[in-house]
Design a protein around this motif. Structure first.
Motif, PDB file in Angstrom:
ATOM      1  N   PRO A 235       0.804  -1.233   0.000  1.00 54.56           N
ATOM      2  CA  PRO A 235       0.000   0.000   0.000  1.00 54.56           C
ATOM      3  C   PRO A 235       0.830   1.274   0.000  1.00 54.56           C
ATOM      4  O   PRO A 235       0.330   2.338  -0.357  1.00 54.56           O
ATOM      5  N   ASP A 236       2.102   1.201   0.405  1.00 58.80           N
ATOM      6  CA  ASP A 236       2.936   2.398   0.429  1.00 58.80           C
ATOM      7  C   ASP A 236       3.706   2.612  -0.867  1.00 58.80           C
ATOM      8  O   ASP A 236       4.599   3.466  -0.938  1.00 58.80           O
ATOM      9  N   CYS A 237       3.373   1.844  -1.917  1.00 62.52           N
ATOM     10  CA  CYS A 237       4.031   2.013  -3.206  1.00 62.52           C
ATOM     11  C   CYS A 237       3.659   3.368  -3.806  1.00 62.52           C
ATOM     12  O   CYS A 237       2.487   3.738  -3.859  1.00 62.52           O
ATOM     13  N   VAL A 238       4.660   4.108  -4.280  1.00 64.45           N
ATOM     14  CA  VAL A 238       4.464   5.417  -4.899  1.00 64.45           C
ATOM     15  C   VAL A 238       5.049   5.364  -6.305  1.00 64.45           C
ATOM     16  O   VAL A 238       6.238   5.064  -6.477  1.00 64.45           O
ATOM     17  N   ASN A 239       4.237   5.650  -7.317  1.00 70.21           N
ATOM     18  CA  ASN A 239       4.680   5.526  -8.702  1.00 70.21           C
ATOM     19  C   ASN A 239       5.959   6.295  -8.996  1.00 70.21           C
ATOM     20  O   ASN A 239       6.860   5.798  -9.684  1.00 70.21           O
ATOM     21  N   SER A 240       6.071   7.488  -8.474  1.00 64.19           N
ATOM     22  CA  SER A 240       7.222   8.332  -8.777  1.00 64.19           C
ATOM     23  C   SER A 240       8.510   7.836  -8.125  1.00 64.19           C
ATOM     24  O   SER A 240       9.603   8.278  -8.496  1.00 64.19           O
ATOM     25  N   GLU A 241       8.390   6.908  -7.159  1.00 63.10           N
ATOM     26  CA  GLU A 241       9.564   6.429  -6.433  1.00 63.10           C
ATOM     27  C   GLU A 241       9.875   4.959  -6.683  1.00 63.10           C
ATOM     28  O   GLU A 241      10.927   4.470  -6.263  1.00 63.10           O
ATOM     29  N   ALA A 242       8.975   4.254  -7.365  1.00 66.97           N
ATOM     30  CA  ALA A 242       9.094   2.794  -7.469  1.00 66.97           C
ATOM     31  C   ALA A 242       9.773   2.313  -8.738  1.00 66.97           C
ATOM     32  O   ALA A 242       9.881   1.112  -8.958  1.00 66.97           O
TER      33      ALA A 242
END
Length: 292
Positions: A235-242
């Motif tokens: 749930p803590d996945c962030v598109n800009s960081e993954a």
């Protein structure tokens, strides 16, 4: 009785072989000319094994035999007088220790013999441990590995592109291995607490626990979107960081049995090398060409 106590306890059924569990020291006394035998089984093909023996009194040496592919251990007990019966020994070392590096091509059990060399009794403490080194995945090149039930094995895939999707595929030959991937944590994996049948998985961004073979595709445009119904995204996945230049950390977890498998990482549109006799799982879509 009166102060906090730390101890190990062992029940011996009378057999000549004792299990040496990783990280759990065992203390034993041997008479003059005596011996004791232990066995340890690798958790994964990348495991590095270390055995350390600390003498309390007397003298003794360690002899280790490496057995693969389910060889019956009772046919190959180490014998100090026969060099063909052991692969490693502590003889001649200032410290009684054995170091066996990985990786290992198949499931391996180590038979450990301790033999008294002093003219009287001896007492010692012996402990074994495993550690894993992450294995580098080369784009499009499948590797064959194994992981035992309840254990993890770790890999790393070096990203040198930002314009292509990445697919990591595990093809099960035996057992049921699962995949976990992280963009930040080098040890995505699962554990099962003693006495429990429920696993706890941590340090992952993407996880696939399909039956037997698994595949995870991470898209560069929307990396936090699950690529199939068997894929779980943290749930803590962030598109800009993954997604980006750097590393993807990959873990395989042995869900059931001893799992032998191949693992491959590749970019979208890339080719997977076929190796004689080694199966590969792939997928394609309507009107698309599947290249190998």
């Amino acid at each position: 009785w009166s102060n906090p106590s730390t101890f190990t306890i062992m029940v011996n059924s009378g057999e000549c072989m004792r299990n040496l569990y990783p990280g759990r020291p065992q203390s034993t006394s041997l008479p003059k000319g005596g011996s004791a035998f232990y066995k340890m089984t690798l958790g994964s093909s990348s495991d590095v094994m270390d055995i350390i023996m600390s003498m309390q009194w007397g003298e003794a040496d360690i002899y280790v035999k490496e057995l693969t592919d389910g060889t019956e251990w009772n046919r190959f007990l180490p014998d100090p007088d026969d060099s063909a019966t052991y692969d490693y020994t502590s003889v001649g070392q200032s410290v009684d220790s054995i170091h066996v590096p990985g990786p290992h091509e198949s499931a391996t059990t180590f038979i450990i013999g301790v033999f008294t060399t002093s003219n009287s009794t001896c007492r010692y403490t012996i402990v074994g441990s495993f550690s894993s080194t992450a294995i580098v995945l080369q784009e499009g090149a499948p590797q064959r590995h194994f992981v035992n039930q309840g254990h993890n094995e770790y890999f790393v895939f070096n990203m040198d592109r930002q314009d292509a999707d990445v697919t990591v595929t595990v093809t099960a030959i035996t057992g049921d291995p699962d995949i976990l991937i992280s963009y930040t944590n080098p040890t995505p994996g699962c554990t099962v607490e003693p006495g429990s049948t429920t696993r706890s998985c941590t340090n992952y961004t993407w996880m696939s626990n399909d039956f037997q073979s698994d595949s995870i595709t991470i898209t560069h445009s929307n990396p936090c979107a699950p690529s199939s119904s068997s894929v779980t995204v943290a749930p803590d996945c962030v598109n800009s960081e993954a997604f980006g230049m750097g590393r993807f950390y990959v873990g395989t977890y042995g869900f059931s049995g001893s799992s032998t498998y191949t693992i491959t990482a590749k970019y979208s549109g890339g080719r997977t090398k076929l190796i004689t006799g080694v199966p590969q799982t792939g997928h394609t879509f309507s009107s698309h060409v599947c290249t190998h």
